[in-house]
Motif scaffolding. Structure first.
Motif, short mmCIF file in Angstrom:
data_model
loop_
_atom_site.label_atom_id
_atom_site.label_comp_id
_atom_site.label_asym_id
_atom_site.label_seq_id
_atom_site.Cartn_x
_atom_site.Cartn_y
_atom_site.Cartn_z
N LYS A 1 0.81 -1.23 0.00
CA LYS A 1 0.00 0.00 0.00
C LYS A 1 0.84 1.27 0.00
CE LYS A 1 -0.92 -0.04 5.01
NZ LYS A 1 0.06 0.97 5.43
N ASN A 2 2.11 1.19 0.39
CA ASN A 2 2.95 2.38 0.38
C ASN A 2 3.80 2.53 -0.88
OD1 ASN A 2 2.18 3.49 2.93
ND2 ASN A 2 3.26 1.78 3.89
N ALA A 3 3.58 1.66 -1.87
CA ALA A 3 4.30 1.79 -3.14
C ALA A 3 3.75 2.98 -3.92
CB ALA A 3 4.14 0.51 -3.96
N ARG A 4 4.65 3.69 -4.59
CA ARG A 4 4.24 4.83 -5.40
C ARG A 4 4.95 4.77 -6.75
NH1 ARG A 4 -0.20 6.64 -4.74
NH2 ARG A 4 0.34 8.55 -5.83
N PHE A 5 4.20 5.10 -7.79
CA PHE A 5 4.80 5.19 -9.13
C PHE A 5 5.97 6.16 -9.09
CE2 PHE A 5 4.64 7.33 -13.40
CZ PHE A 5 5.29 6.32 -14.07
N PRO B 1 8.93 1.13 0.44
CA PRO B 1 9.71 1.23 1.68
C PRO B 1 10.71 0.10 1.83
CG PRO B 1 7.35 1.43 2.12
CD PRO B 1 7.49 0.99 0.70
N ASP B 2 10.39 -1.08 1.29
CA ASP B 2 11.25 -2.26 1.50
C ASP B 2 11.12 -3.17 0.28
OD1 ASP B 2 12.30 -4.17 4.21
OD2 ASP B 2 11.76 -5.13 2.32
N VAL B 3 12.20 -3.37 -0.43
CA VAL B 3 12.09 -4.16 -1.67
C VAL B 3 11.78 -5.62 -1.37
CG1 VAL B 3 13.44 -2.68 -3.21
CG2 VAL B 3 14.61 -4.42 -1.86
N ASP B 4 12.28 -6.15 -0.28
CA ASP B 4 12.00 -7.56 0.03
C ASP B 4 10.50 -7.77 0.27
OD1 ASP B 4 14.76 -8.41 -0.06
OD2 ASP B 4 15.01 -7.37 1.86
N LEU C 1 8.22 -5.78 -17.36
CA LEU C 1 9.38 -5.54 -16.51
C LEU C 1 9.13 -4.35 -15.58
CD1 LEU C 1 12.40 -6.34 -16.05
CD2 LEU C 1 12.98 -4.63 -17.79
N VAL C 2 9.38 -4.57 -14.30
CA VAL C 2 9.17 -3.53 -13.29
C VAL C 2 10.40 -3.44 -12.40
CG1 VAL C 2 7.86 -2.92 -11.20
CG2 VAL C 2 6.65 -3.63 -13.27
N GLU C 3 10.83 -2.21 -12.15
CA GLU C 3 11.91 -1.94 -11.20
C GLU C 3 11.27 -1.48 -9.89
OE1 GLU C 3 14.29 1.40 -12.37
OE2 GLU C 3 15.85 1.02 -10.89
N LEU C 4 11.78 -2.01 -8.80
CA LEU C 4 11.37 -1.52 -7.48
C LEU C 4 12.58 -0.86 -6.85
CD1 LEU C 4 9.44 -4.74 -6.34
CD2 LEU C 4 8.45 -2.60 -7.22
N VAL C 5 12.40 0.34 -6.32
CA VAL C 5 13.50 1.08 -5.70
C VAL C 5 13.08 1.49 -4.30
CG1 VAL C 5 12.74 3.26 -6.76
CG2 VAL C 5 15.09 3.04 -5.93
N GLU C 6 13.99 1.29 -3.36
CA GLU C 6 13.67 1.70 -1.98
C GLU C 6 13.70 3.21 -1.85
OE1 GLU C 6 16.06 -0.54 0.80
OE2 GLU C 6 14.71 -2.26 0.68
N ASP C 7 12.93 3.70 -0.88
CA ASP C 7 12.74 5.14 -0.77
C ASP C 7 13.84 5.80 0.08
OD1 ASP C 7 12.01 4.24 1.73
OD2 ASP C 7 9.90 4.82 1.57
N LYS C 8 14.86 5.04 0.45
CA LYS C 8 15.94 5.60 1.28
C LYS C 8 17.22 4.83 1.03
CE LYS C 8 13.73 2.79 4.85
NZ LYS C 8 12.64 2.47 3.89
#
Lengths: 134, 134
Positions: free
Chosen positions: A9-13, A82-85, A123-130
């Motif tokens: 729920k905290n994922a953002r484009f 917030p957390d890629v895992d 294909l999707v990249e996930l990046v942590e916010d910190k």
């Protein structure tokens, strides 16, 4: 409009990744970063509210060299989490699977990124916010 | 981050177009509209703040049939503009050229859309922010 929740729920484009032959040739002013980890040169531009990540092959073995040759422009969507895992675990239920190890990227604030793929959404990249600290 | 202005100061990012084999197979609930004008079935979903336009081939001559076969997912970016003619004129300076006539789409609130292309940024759809009345 229906909302889909793949990554928590905290994922953002965050951005759209776009292959270009030469970043400097299409933008005289943008800041370019060489990302040796991923084999690309990269730059971010705001295009009417969408963040575009311009990606130029860095070296002949760059993973995006073929896309540039074939004229394929749009490579991936990226979401900040917030957390890629946790995001990887969450998106399995929607048919995504992890195709790389989570990796801190020194050239990008030492944030961790991970690549996931789904046959439906691509294909999707996930990046942590910190920044990552082990 | 540098901002680029291709389509006029009131243009806003609207969606990413994504090819899928079957909208219904990947989302049981979303509203699907058959767009005979463009030869696609379409549905919009909000994905963590990004609007995705899911596009499924409508008929064998659909312009996106080949993308689905080749597994190419991301097809175009779309920006909403007050006037497609003005936006087309504006983006010429950035290397875009018009590749279709502005067309009202009955299946999409009778808004006018137009397709433009640039070798640097690829395929872009421009959609007016209101219904068209001739």
């Amino acid at each position: 409009m229906i909302a889909v929740d793949f990554f928590g729920k905290n994922a953002r484009f965050h951005h759209v990744g776009m292959a270009v032959g030469s970043i400097r040739a299409i933008d005289a002013d943008v800041e370019i970063v060489d990302n040796q980890t991923q084999g690309v040169r990269m730059a971010f531009v705001d295009c009417h509210g969408a963040t575009l990540e311009l990606l130029e092959p860095l070296g002949e073995r760059s993973p995006i060299a073929r896309s540039v040759k074939q004229g394929i422009k749009l490579l991936h969507l990226c979401f900040e989490v917030p957390d890629v895992d946790e995001a990887v675990a969450a998106c399995r239920a929607s048919g995504f699977h992890r195709i790389s190890q989570p990796t801190p990227v020194p050239e990008y604030e030492n944030r961790r990124i991970v690549w996931v793929f789904s046959k439906d959404y691509g294909l999707v990249e996930l990046v942590e916010d910190k920044p990552y600290s082990s």
